[in-house]
Write an enzyme that holds these catalytic residues in place. Structure first.
Site, PDB file in Angstrom:
ATOM      1  N   SER A 106       0.825  -1.214   0.000  1.00  0.00           N
ATOM      2  CA  SER A 106       0.000   0.000   0.000  1.00  0.00           C
ATOM      3  C   SER A 106       0.856   1.260   0.000  1.00  0.00           C
ATOM      4  CB  SER A 106      -0.874  -0.010   1.262  1.00  0.00           C
ATOM      5  OG  SER A 106      -1.401   1.271   1.526  1.00  0.00           O
ATOM      6  N   TYR A 129      -2.322   5.513  -4.211  1.00  0.00           N
ATOM      7  CA  TYR A 129      -3.385   6.493  -3.960  1.00  0.00           C
ATOM      8  C   TYR A 129      -2.969   7.758  -4.675  1.00  0.00           C
ATOM      9  CZ  TYR A 129      -5.799   4.026  -0.146  1.00  0.00           C
ATOM     10  OH  TYR A 129      -6.541   3.143   0.598  1.00  0.00           O
ATOM     11  N   THR A 155      -5.962   2.643  -6.790  1.00  0.00           N
ATOM     12  CA  THR A 155      -7.202   2.577  -6.001  1.00  0.00           C
ATOM     13  C   THR A 155      -8.089   3.773  -6.315  1.00  0.00           C
ATOM     14  OG1 THR A 155      -6.147   1.298  -4.274  1.00  0.00           O
ATOM     15  CG2 THR A 155      -8.134   2.487  -3.650  1.00  0.00           C
ATOM     16  N   LYS A 251      -8.549  -0.654  -8.989  1.00  0.00           N
ATOM     17  CA  LYS A 251      -9.144  -1.261  -7.793  1.00  0.00           C
ATOM     18  C   LYS A 251     -10.273  -0.418  -7.224  1.00  0.00           C
ATOM     19  CE  LYS A 251      -7.793  -2.883  -3.162  1.00  0.00           C
ATOM     20  NZ  LYS A 251      -8.413  -1.989  -2.199  1.00  0.00           N
ATOM     21  N   HIS A 275     -13.583  -1.828  -0.973  1.00  0.00           N
ATOM     22  CA  HIS A 275     -12.571  -1.488   0.025  1.00  0.00           C
ATOM     23  C   HIS A 275     -12.832  -2.243   1.341  1.00  0.00           C
ATOM     24  CE1 HIS A 275      -9.328   1.674   0.011  1.00  0.00           C
ATOM     25  NE2 HIS A 275      -9.252   1.317   1.263  1.00  0.00           N
TER      26      HIS A 275
HETATM   27  C1  LIG Z   1      -6.727  -2.527   7.619  1.00  0.00           C
HETATM   28  C2  LIG Z   1      -7.002  -2.298   6.172  1.00  0.00           C
HETATM   29  C3  LIG Z   1      -6.292  -1.323   5.492  1.00  0.00           C
HETATM   30  C4  LIG Z   1      -6.514  -1.124   4.127  1.00  0.00           C
HETATM   31  N1  LIG Z   1      -5.749  -0.206   3.456  1.00  0.00           N
HETATM   32  C5  LIG Z   1      -5.870  -0.114   2.110  1.00  0.00           C
HETATM   33  C6  LIG Z   1      -4.968   0.695   1.365  1.00  0.00           C
HETATM   34  O1  LIG Z   1      -4.053   1.304   1.912  1.00  0.00           O
HETATM   35  N2  LIG Z   1      -5.152   0.753   0.022  1.00  0.00           N
HETATM   36  C7  LIG Z   1      -6.142   0.075  -0.622  1.00  0.00           C
HETATM   37  O2  LIG Z   1      -6.271   0.163  -1.845  1.00  0.00           O
HETATM   38  N3  LIG Z   1      -6.994  -0.726   0.062  1.00  0.00           N
HETATM   39  C8  LIG Z   1      -6.866  -0.839   1.402  1.00  0.00           C
HETATM   40  N4  LIG Z   1      -7.702  -1.683   2.089  1.00  0.00           N
HETATM   41  C9  LIG Z   1      -8.690  -2.486   1.357  1.00  0.00           C
HETATM   42  C10 LIG Z   1      -8.084  -3.827   0.930  1.00  0.00           C
HETATM   43  O3  LIG Z   1      -7.149  -3.658  -0.101  1.00  0.00           O
HETATM   44  C11 LIG Z   1      -9.164  -4.797   0.408  1.00  0.00           C
HETATM   45  O4  LIG Z   1      -9.941  -4.140  -0.556  1.00  0.00           O
HETATM   46  C12 LIG Z   1     -10.061  -5.339   1.512  1.00  0.00           C
HETATM   47  O5  LIG Z   1      -9.329  -5.555   2.696  1.00  0.00           O
HETATM   48  C13 LIG Z   1     -10.682  -6.646   1.070  1.00  0.00           C
HETATM   49  O6  LIG Z   1     -11.561  -7.121   2.022  1.00  0.00           O
HETATM   50  P1  LIG Z   1     -11.206  -8.245   3.130  1.00  0.00           P
HETATM   51  O7  LIG Z   1     -10.382  -7.548   4.163  1.00  0.00           O
HETATM   52  O8  LIG Z   1     -12.538  -8.644   3.610  1.00  0.00           O
HETATM   53  O9  LIG Z   1     -10.424  -9.337   2.443  1.00  0.00           O
HETATM   54  C14 LIG Z   1      -7.500  -1.888   3.448  1.00  0.00           C
HETATM   55  C15 LIG Z   1      -8.218  -2.861   4.156  1.00  0.00           C
HETATM   56  C16 LIG Z   1      -7.969  -3.079   5.492  1.00  0.00           C
HETATM   57  C17 LIG Z   1      -8.737  -4.149   6.208  1.00  0.00           C
END
Ligand SMILES: Cc1cc2nc3c(=O)[nH]c(=O)nc-3n(C[C@H](O)[C@H](O)[C@H](O)COP(=O)(O)O)c2cc1C
Length: 377
Positions: A106, A129, A155, A251, A275
């Protein structure tokens, strides 16, 4: 304690990770309705049980954006992963590399692009981002290129930060603040605290020292809240694609019209995602959008999905409905928080075993043969 399913890792992580960081992972926006729906909707999909077919010589190997994967499950980009466990991004990237699946770093990581590149041997993917400070964004893209990242994951669904009540109530920050509540949360997790003291990686290292005006921690929190760019549009995808010049994955698409728009960008793949329920509460679960989106775009672009996958069965269901690849976020974070690198490996092993057995019991040998004929409709 025997670890048999992802939920076992979650329980262990809850005991080992300071509350504010565990909650940061285990939270969704507002009522968390979409967060819950992401998981619940998988249970509504029923698999066809088939018998007396040859189940020997099975394979989960396939490709995602042309890259060979040992199973179609990548690690999703997650911010502050280095707060779930010291050096979290490095450890997760190493576990993914050894397992033969992609790791996505990320923008909001604790370990930097360079930290991860120095400690891995194969290319990983970088999630971008788009922030207001365009010089910083150009520079990030160039750094990902220099680190030989093999895909850029752009994203699209975080032009504004969704409100997650738990984070506000916990006063989340990285590194933690020194109020009595935060000191208590850290002090009750001594293993985590000692590990954290042993690493220099405790802040957003992609940003600090790289973005203008962010030389220290005091300026970082104001910088991040100001920096997400509400102006982002489809036009921006063009210059990003051009500057990057490599494989591009979009994404955060959760609507058929947006998926159709994505076709004209020339991107290599889209990720059907909300997300992890952290942005628009009230949006449909990602799994419920896979089939309509995959049907709308056909084979003109690869369709990936994330959100709510907690087992190999969930992966299979997503593939049956038209996804070529999937990502896990929380499942690997729980593994990391529970046990560090072996915990991430464990999460992947659990999912692989469930995926493999389910494939067999549905009467198929090759993951590439997954299709709607395996589901009750
Ligand atoms: C703690 C956390 C931080 C996240 N940070 C980002 C991020 O920095 N960039 C991003 O594109 N998605 C981020 N996401 C979304 C994840 O990439 C992903 O879409 C999501 O976790 C998928 O769902 P799941 O946790 O149920 O597998 C984050 C998700 C979580 C749980």
């Amino acid at each position: 304690m025997s670890i048999l399913e992802i939920d076992d890792l979650k329980k262990m992580a809850r005991r080992r990770v300071p509350k504010m960081f565990f909650d940061y992972a285990d939270s969704g926006a507002w009522t968390e309705g979409t967060y819950r729906a992401n998981e619940e909707d998988f249970h509504k999909i029923k698999l066809r049980q088939r018998v007396l077919v040859d189940m020997s010589n099975r394979s989960l190997e396939t490709t995602m954006i042309g890259e060979k994967v040992s199973m179609p499950v990548a690690l999703a980009p997650t911010g502050m992963t280095g707060m779930q466990h010291p050096d979290g991004e490095i450890l997760a990237a190493q576990a993914a590399e050894e397992f033969g699946v992609p790791f996505t770093l990320s923008t909001m990581s604790i370990c930097s692009i360079e930290d991860v590149a120095e400690r891995t041997t194969k290319p990983f993917w970088f999630q971008l981002y788009v922030l207001r400070d365009k010089d910083f964004v150009f520079n990030l893209i160039d750094r990902a290129k220099a680190a030989k990242c093999s895909a850029l994951v752009l994203t699209l669904d975080l032009q504004l930060l969704g409100q997650r009540h738990k984070d506000l109530r916990n006063g989340l920050s990285a590194p933690p603040k020194f109020t009595p509540k935060h000191v208590w949360q850290v002090a009750t997790r001594p293993r985590w605290a000692v590990g954290m003291l042993g690493t220099p990686r405790r802040t957003f290292r992609n940003i600090v020292g790289h973005a203008k005006g962010v030389g220290d921690l005091a300026s970082l929190s104001s910088w991040t809240t100001e920096q997400f760019d509400p102006h982002l549009s489809w036009k921006d995808v063009e210059w990003i694609k051009e500057r990057w010049g490599g494989k591009l994955i979009l994404k955060g698409i959760n609507d058929v019209d947006d998926a159709k728009m994505a076709l004209s960008t020339g991107a290599d793949a889209i990720i059907v995602s909300n997300h992890g329920g952290r942005q628009l509460d009230g949006a449909p679960s990602s799994i419920s959008m896979v089939e309509p989106i995959a049907d709308a775009v056909g084979d003109r672009i690869e369709v990936h999905m994330d959100g709510g996958i907690r087992s190999g069965q969930d992966v299979l269901k997503a593939l049956c409905l038209g996804a070529r690849g999937t990502y896990i976020g929380r499942p690997f974070l729980y593994g990391l928080g529970a046990l560090g690198k072996p915990g991430v490996t464990k999460a992947l092993e659990i999912i692989r075993k469930e995926l493999d057995m389910t494939l067999a019991l549905c009467g198929k040998r090759l993951i590439t043969d997954a299709g709607k004929d395996m589901l009750h409709r």
